[in-house]
Design a protein around this motif. Sequence first.
Motif, short mmCIF file in Angstrom:
data_model
loop_
_atom_site.label_atom_id
_atom_site.label_comp_id
_atom_site.label_asym_id
_atom_site.label_seq_id
_atom_site.Cartn_x
_atom_site.Cartn_y
_atom_site.Cartn_z
N MET A 176 0.81 -1.22 0.00
CA MET A 176 0.00 0.00 0.00
C MET A 176 0.85 1.27 0.00
O MET A 176 0.40 2.32 -0.44
CB MET A 176 -0.89 0.04 1.25
CG MET A 176 -1.93 -1.02 1.30
SD MET A 176 -3.15 -0.77 0.03
CE MET A 176 -4.18 -2.16 0.32
N SER A 177 2.06 1.16 0.56
CA SER A 177 2.86 2.38 0.73
C SER A 177 3.77 2.68 -0.43
O SER A 177 4.09 3.84 -0.69
CB SER A 177 3.70 2.28 2.01
OG SER A 177 2.90 1.94 3.09
N ILE A 178 4.25 1.65 -1.13
CA ILE A 178 5.20 1.92 -2.20
C ILE A 178 4.47 2.44 -3.43
O ILE A 178 3.24 2.48 -3.46
CB ILE A 178 6.06 0.68 -2.54
CG1 ILE A 178 5.17 -0.43 -3.10
CG2 ILE A 178 6.83 0.21 -1.34
CD1 ILE A 178 5.94 -1.58 -3.69
N LEU A 201 -14.98 7.11 7.53
CA LEU A 201 -14.28 7.45 6.30
C LEU A 201 -15.02 6.98 5.06
O LEU A 201 -14.81 7.49 3.97
CB LEU A 201 -12.88 6.83 6.30
CG LEU A 201 -11.92 7.34 7.37
CD1 LEU A 201 -10.62 6.59 7.32
CD2 LEU A 201 -11.67 8.83 7.20
N LEU A 202 -15.89 5.98 5.24
CA LEU A 202 -16.57 5.39 4.09
C LEU A 202 -17.81 6.18 3.67
O LEU A 202 -18.31 6.01 2.56
CB LEU A 202 -17.01 3.97 4.42
CG LEU A 202 -15.95 2.89 4.32
CD1 LEU A 202 -16.52 1.56 4.76
CD2 LEU A 202 -15.43 2.78 2.90
N VAL A 203 -18.33 7.01 4.56
CA VAL A 203 -19.58 7.69 4.27
C VAL A 203 -19.40 8.69 3.12
O VAL A 203 -18.41 9.40 3.06
CB VAL A 203 -20.09 8.43 5.51
CG1 VAL A 203 -21.35 9.21 5.19
CG2 VAL A 203 -20.35 7.46 6.63
N ASN A 204 -20.35 8.70 2.20
CA ASN A 204 -20.39 9.75 1.19
C ASN A 204 -21.85 10.08 0.92
O ASN A 204 -22.75 9.53 1.55
CB ASN A 204 -19.65 9.31 -0.08
CG ASN A 204 -20.23 8.03 -0.65
OD1 ASN A 204 -21.41 7.75 -0.50
ND2 ASN A 204 -19.39 7.24 -1.28
N GLU A 205 -22.08 10.98 -0.02
CA GLU A 205 -23.46 11.45 -0.23
C GLU A 205 -24.42 10.31 -0.57
O GLU A 205 -25.57 10.32 -0.19
CB GLU A 205 -23.51 12.47 -1.39
CG GLU A 205 -23.07 13.86 -1.00
CD GLU A 205 -21.56 14.02 -1.02
OE1 GLU A 205 -20.87 13.02 -1.36
OE2 GLU A 205 -21.06 15.09 -0.71
N MET A 259 -8.13 1.19 6.71
CA MET A 259 -8.13 2.65 6.84
C MET A 259 -7.05 3.28 5.98
O MET A 259 -7.20 4.37 5.45
CB MET A 259 -7.91 3.06 8.30
CG MET A 259 -9.20 2.96 9.08
SD MET A 259 -9.04 3.51 10.74
CE MET A 259 -8.69 5.20 10.53
N LYS A 260 -5.94 2.56 5.88
CA LYS A 260 -4.87 3.07 5.01
C LYS A 260 -5.22 2.83 3.55
O LYS A 260 -4.90 3.63 2.69
CB LYS A 260 -3.54 2.42 5.36
CG LYS A 260 -3.07 2.84 6.72
CD LYS A 260 -1.75 2.20 7.09
CE LYS A 260 -1.41 2.55 8.53
NZ LYS A 260 -0.50 1.60 9.16
N ALA A 261 -5.88 1.70 3.32
CA ALA A 261 -6.21 1.35 1.93
C ALA A 261 -7.22 2.30 1.33
O ALA A 261 -7.30 2.45 0.11
CB ALA A 261 -6.73 -0.09 1.88
N ILE A 262 -8.01 2.94 2.18
CA ILE A 262 -9.11 3.74 1.67
C ILE A 262 -8.60 4.91 0.84
O ILE A 262 -9.24 5.35 -0.11
CB ILE A 262 -9.99 4.22 2.84
CG1 ILE A 262 -11.40 4.48 2.36
CG2 ILE A 262 -9.45 5.47 3.48
CD1 ILE A 262 -12.39 4.57 3.48
N THR A 263 -7.42 5.40 1.16
CA THR A 263 -6.87 6.50 0.36
C THR A 263 -6.39 5.99 -1.00
O THR A 263 -6.31 6.74 -1.95
CB THR A 263 -5.68 7.15 1.09
OG1 THR A 263 -4.78 6.11 1.46
CG2 THR A 263 -6.13 7.90 2.31
N VAL A 264 -6.08 4.70 -1.06
CA VAL A 264 -5.56 4.13 -2.29
C VAL A 264 -6.69 3.69 -3.21
O VAL A 264 -6.68 3.96 -4.40
CB VAL A 264 -4.65 2.92 -1.96
CG1 VAL A 264 -4.18 2.26 -3.23
CG2 VAL A 264 -3.48 3.36 -1.11
N ASP A 265 -7.66 3.02 -2.63
CA ASP A 265 -8.72 2.43 -3.45
C ASP A 265 -10.03 2.41 -2.67
O ASP A 265 -10.34 1.44 -1.98
CB ASP A 265 -8.30 1.01 -3.87
CG ASP A 265 -9.27 0.42 -4.88
OD1 ASP A 265 -10.32 1.05 -5.12
OD2 ASP A 265 -8.98 -0.65 -5.42
N THR A 266 -10.80 3.48 -2.75
CA THR A 266 -12.03 3.59 -1.97
C THR A 266 -13.03 2.52 -2.38
O THR A 266 -13.70 1.92 -1.53
CB THR A 266 -12.67 4.97 -2.17
OG1 THR A 266 -11.62 5.93 -2.19
CG2 THR A 266 -13.64 5.29 -1.08
#
Lengths: 161, 875
Positions: free
Chosen positions: B301-303, B375-379, B337-344
């Motif tokens: 996830m980090s590289i 973090l998962l909530v959206n409209e 939680m870290k993955a969410i920035t990579v692939d929601t």
Amino acid sequence: MIHFVLLISRQGKVRLTKWYSPYSQKERTKVIRELSGVILTRGPKLCNFVEWRGYKVVYKRYASLYFCMCIDQEDNELEILEIIHHYVEILDRYFGSVCELDLIFNFHKAYYILDELLIAGELQEPSKKTVARLIAAQDSLVETAKEEASSISNIIAQATK
Amino acid sequence: MNPFSSGTRLRDMIRAIRACKTAAEERAVVRKECAAIRAAINENDQDYRHRNLAKLMFIHMLGYPTHFGQMECLKLIASAGFPEKRIGYLGLMLLLDERQEVLMLVTNSLKQDLNHTNQYIVGLALCALGNICSAEMARDLAPEVERLLQFRDPNIRKKAALCSIRIIKKVPDLAENFINPTASLLKEKHHGVLITGVQLCTDLCKVSPEALEFFRNKCTDGLVKTLRDMVNSPYAPEYDIAGITDPFLHIRLLRLLRVLGQGDADASDSMNDILAQVATKTESNKNAGNAILYECVETIMSIEDNGGLRVLAINILGRFLSNRDNNIRYVALNMLMKAITVDTQAVQRHRATILECVKDSDASIRKRALELVYLLVNESNVKPLTKELVDYLEVSDQEFKGDLTAKICSIVSKFSPEKIWYIDQMLKVLSEAGNFVKDEVWHALVVVISNASDLHGYTVRALYRAFQTSAEQECLVRVAVWCIGEYGDLLVNNVGMLDIEDPITVTESDAVDVIEIAIKSHTSDLTTKAMAFVALLKLSSRFPSCSERIKDIIVHYKGSLVLELQQRAIEFNSIIMKHQNIRSALVERMPVLDEATFIGKRAGSIPATVSTPTAGSINMPNGIAKPSAAPLVDLLDLSSDDAPAPSSSGGDFLQDLLGVDLLSSSKTSGVNAVSQNGTDALLDLLSIGSPPVQSSPSAHDILSASQDNKTSVSPLDGLSSPSYPNQSTSAGVTPVMDLLGGFAADPPKPEDNGSAYPSLVAFESSSLKIVFNFSKPPGNPQTTLVQAEFTNLSSDNYTDFVFQAAVPKFLQLHLDPASSNTLPASGNGVVTQSLKVTNSQHGKKSLVMRIRIAYKINNKDVLEEGQVNNFPRGL
């Protein structure tokens, strides 16, 4: 890194504490009280991690003893469980099926072993055998010194007779 | 031999302590032992020094003070034999920490031991240094440690490596000395050395960008190869854990690769294959294997991006999430939680499972899952997710409700698609967990309700219903009380019924019941009760049939021991009793609260506090009301008619609006009344509809008011009586009098100077003065042209000078650019700026303005703020 290691009995008695980050005496007492309150009350099936003051505390119960290590948020909790287990296995080999009483009466030995396992809050040696060998070598150094001392005192005693 | 030095062995002492039945017994045993040890220390007893120290360590572990033994550690360390040193170093690490001065004394012994011929003694010294060294010691002993990195025995090398970690963390400047020795450690075969070398390398990269660059270029390939050899190595019993050779080394290598690969495409590329191999080949049926997979996922996830690998990683997390072991699920949530920035999208697929985890019986898992849901909530998914969370709120543990409530409120306010939904959800939360809701949350709710004018009836009825079932939830009670006070008539008459509502019959007296319950409830705190009083006052005018009953309730509190309640009771009582003619105007509905202002206030609260130091010297000759202006005045503010000052509502506006300010209100407003004398807002307010000059009738009023109060309130009476003679002259109006009766004479007379308006010092501090000159364009009475002149009163030039102004909604403001953005020192020149203000309520309301001035003195930012509410009348 590991910030501190705690061994707490089920009754909340402290059996070993090792601090790799600076905590004053007062803070130490407070930390121990806080954490034993949290950890000792957790049920048996719950996960072995507790989030605490921005850190994580990984704990595992062996018989009547809780082994706890406090780590940073980004550290690997599962690995810490392995390190705890590693330590317990080495203690077990050294004392021959270790129990809480061994650790009470030989608390200094438990510390010596821990010092061969961790320095500066990082793992030092992945081999149980190596740790056992190093501890045995140092124990024998102490034994030799004792014998020498007693033989010297015998000689002195005889000479002054 | 010393008779006091007890001959007890360590074992006997431990036994004696364990045999103690009570804490007092234990203390006695420990005290006796400590006395003996102190005696031995004083005797300088050498034979039993190590035994005494061992005892002290045990006593220390029990939590007793042992500072007197610290010097004994140093003596033991300084002695020649290994046994003494061993126990001495152990005591040092246990009894001392790096912040104690005594520790410096050991530096020399450490230096000698680091150079000792016995490698075990060197090992002891390294261990102690690595565990407790301070920055000074690190500096002094770094060369020794550096040398030991090349020691012949690998067990010393590994200790030296970990010791180096502590040194570079304490003194990052020393990092570069360690780069080369570390590089050679990475080539070692001995696992202990390799594992510590990799760890040292990771920490070097964290503290030093040069080190990172060096290792990335020189060592990445080597490390990849080491890891590959590890993964493919045959069974090695010495390092085997659950069928994997040395998982500890695996994990450290993966972590170092992560550091090296982050932000570097080439390095990331070279490790792709091995990461894929680890991710697919590692057995996941034991904890050790999962630990490696977990680390591997984090590295992937980090590289730098590689789509294929990430799919692999997300799949591993999916497997973790469905694992029955709580530990594994916990780390999966953590990693998602870290993955969410990579692939929601990939994480969204696991939403249902994650939502289940929020309801887990394990607090650690619940907490992680809740963070993740947030973090998962959206409209698009806010409605179902919120429903789940709100439903769960009903059954969740008490200690979890706080977190859960905060998150729900945050989600609802952030993503709410429409107002009615927002209000519905908030009412649900308030009824379930109103005691856990923070003040900002219900403040925001009140603002939203106020703005949703078509929902006023619906809301107040819903609140009335909720109150019947959840009267113990403080925040719900507050909102209900406020709404019933404001919109009580809508409640009784079923105004604005929505289709979805069930009809409800509420009598006026039912509505008053609610308020009365709130006042009388023991669980209500002062704020709630104070709000309930305001609501009562409002209802007394809205519900004439209940007027008498309300009066009785209020009168009952005139003797309250709580000053705030007593004061309100007395004030409101006199309004009800004596001022029928103005009461209905006084208690009109609150104007719609400005959402933008509210949000701005919340956002702006930080700069406001920052500015206080500079604003400290501001004097206010012209009534630049600081934000803490009289709340009580504001509370009664009708924002209609001719009340000049209060409509600006200078204070924290929600407090004002709700009249919730406590305790300090009487003082603040009192002081204000004196300093502003002529423009006292309350005077103004209460003189609505009375003749403009009223010195003699008001004097009578005051007399009667104070007599009236005499019976119940003697302290106030004491204050009011002597001040009575002053009233007719109206010079030194006693503040308490103003609040009580508030009929002093001399309301500000409109200064009608035709179209010529006097200039105004809008702002003056020790460093800056702003003067406003006014003019009116002919034929347009609503518009005022303001020429602002800025003068620098200090001896430094101001650069980047920016003047900003804000006005309430009924005003429109247009700012022209300033004549310059540099303000010369000592008044050597003036900067001017034109403002055009259009007053849509010309003739009803006066101008009011908040100003903010930012500039730089010697490149240092300065911010000053103020409020101008003394504009000439009629602008």
